[in-house]
Design a protein around this motif. Sequence first.
Motif, PDB file in Angstrom:
ATOM      1  N   SER A  72      57.356  32.265   8.745  1.00 42.00           N
ATOM      2  CA  SER A  72      58.781  32.046   9.072  1.00 42.00           C
ATOM      3  C   SER A  72      59.435  33.312   9.647  1.00 42.00           C
ATOM      4  O   SER A  72      60.504  33.240  10.259  1.00 42.00           O
ATOM      5  N   SER A  80      59.251  19.052   9.842  1.00 43.37           N
ATOM      6  CA  SER A  80      58.551  18.748   8.574  1.00 43.37           C
ATOM      7  C   SER A  80      57.087  18.380   8.829  1.00 43.37           C
ATOM      8  O   SER A  80      56.220  18.695   8.029  1.00 43.37           O
ATOM      9  N   GLU A  83      54.929  21.464   8.700  1.00 43.46           N
ATOM     10  CA  GLU A  83      54.583  21.975   7.369  1.00 43.46           C
ATOM     11  C   GLU A  83      53.384  21.226   6.812  1.00 43.46           C
ATOM     12  O   GLU A  83      52.481  21.811   6.214  1.00 43.46           O
TER      13      GLU A  83
END
Length: 331
Positions: A72, A80, A83
Motif C-alpha cells: 500500500s 477488493s 486483495e
Amino acid sequence: METVISEASREALAWAKTLIEKGEVVAFHTETVYGLGADARSDEAVRRIFELKGRPADNPLIVHVHKDYDISALTDKMPSYAEKLLAAFCPGPLTMVFPSTGKASKYVSCGLNTLAVRVPSSRTAQAFLRAVDLPIAAPSANVSKHISPVTARHVYEDFKGKIPLILDGGACAGGIESTVLDCTGKIPQILRAGLVTREMIASVAGDCGVYKMAEGERPKSPGMAYKHYSPRCKTAYVSVGDYERAEKLYSEETVSDGRPVILCEHSLTAEFAGYETLDLGDSPEEMAHNLYDCLHRGEEGYTLIIAVEPKGRGGVMDGVLNRLTRACRGE
Ligand code: AMP
Ligand code: MG
C-alpha cells in the motif's frame, strides 16, 4: 568489471545490499525468468537498467517486493478483487498493475500513472528482496529484444563485464515471464499471458478480461508493442499440421550449408525422427519451462530454428504461444 555468479549465500546477499544501496544493478533468480534489479526509488539506478538493456524508454518496469512488504506504500486504490488475488496468487508469477502513489522513480512507469508490482516466490528472490528491504525495479535480465534468461549463464552471456553480481538460483521453474494483470478497472484484465491463467484469475475474482490492442491505439502495456525474445539465428514458424513445410525449410537450409533444427512438442519428435530436434516437452507447464532454454540452445548450436506450432490452446498455452510466435514468427 568482473561479473560474479553466486548462490544467495549470506556474504553474497550482504554484497547485493551494498550494491543496491550504491545505486548499482544486481541480477537475480526468480521463478519466472532472471531479473535485472535496482532500487525502484532511485532515478539514476532505474535509468541504469534501461541503459544496460538498451530498453526503449517507454517500456515500463515491474517493481518486486518481498512477502511482508507493505504494497500500500506504493499503490493506491486497490479494488477488493485485487486483495483476493493477492491472497490467492502472491507470492507467485502474477504481476498486478495499480494506480501509483508516485513513490517509485518516474522512470519505472515511463510516465504512466500506474505501477506494476510482483511478489516473486523464488527462495533466491525472496532472500535478496528481504536483504535489501527495498522495492526493486526489475525487467528480465536480457539485452532488449534478446531471449529472456532462464539460467545464470544466460544472464552472464548478455551482461558479462557489465554488472557486478548474478544471484544464481538454478534454472527457473516457470520459464516464461509473469502474467501482467491490470487491476485498475471494475474487473481485472490480462495484459500479458503467463502461468497464472485467465481461468485461475476468474475463479478468484469472479471475472477476468483479456486486453486486445485496437489498431492504432497506444498499448496499455507498452512492452506488448515491441518485438521480443528474438534468437540471434534465423527463425521460421510452421502452423499445426504443416509438417511438409518444416521438412522443406529444413532441407533448403541444409543444402545451403546451414544447420537447421526443428523445435516442437514432444509428441512430434517421432514425426521428425532423423531430423535434429529441440524437444519442448508434453504439458503446457513443461513447454513454458523449456521454451527459452530451447531457444537459447537453438541460437547457440544452429543457423535456423524451425518452430512447429504446438496443438494445445487456452490456459498456460496462451502464454507459451504468445512467446513462441513473438520469437519465431517475427512479431
Ligand atoms: P519485462 O520486465 O521485460 O518482463 O516487461 C515488463 C512488462 O510489464 C512489460 O510488458 C510492460 O509493458 C509491463 N508493465 C510494466 N509496468 C506496467 C504498467 N504500469 N502498466 C502496464 N503494463 C506494465
Ligand atoms: Mg523482458
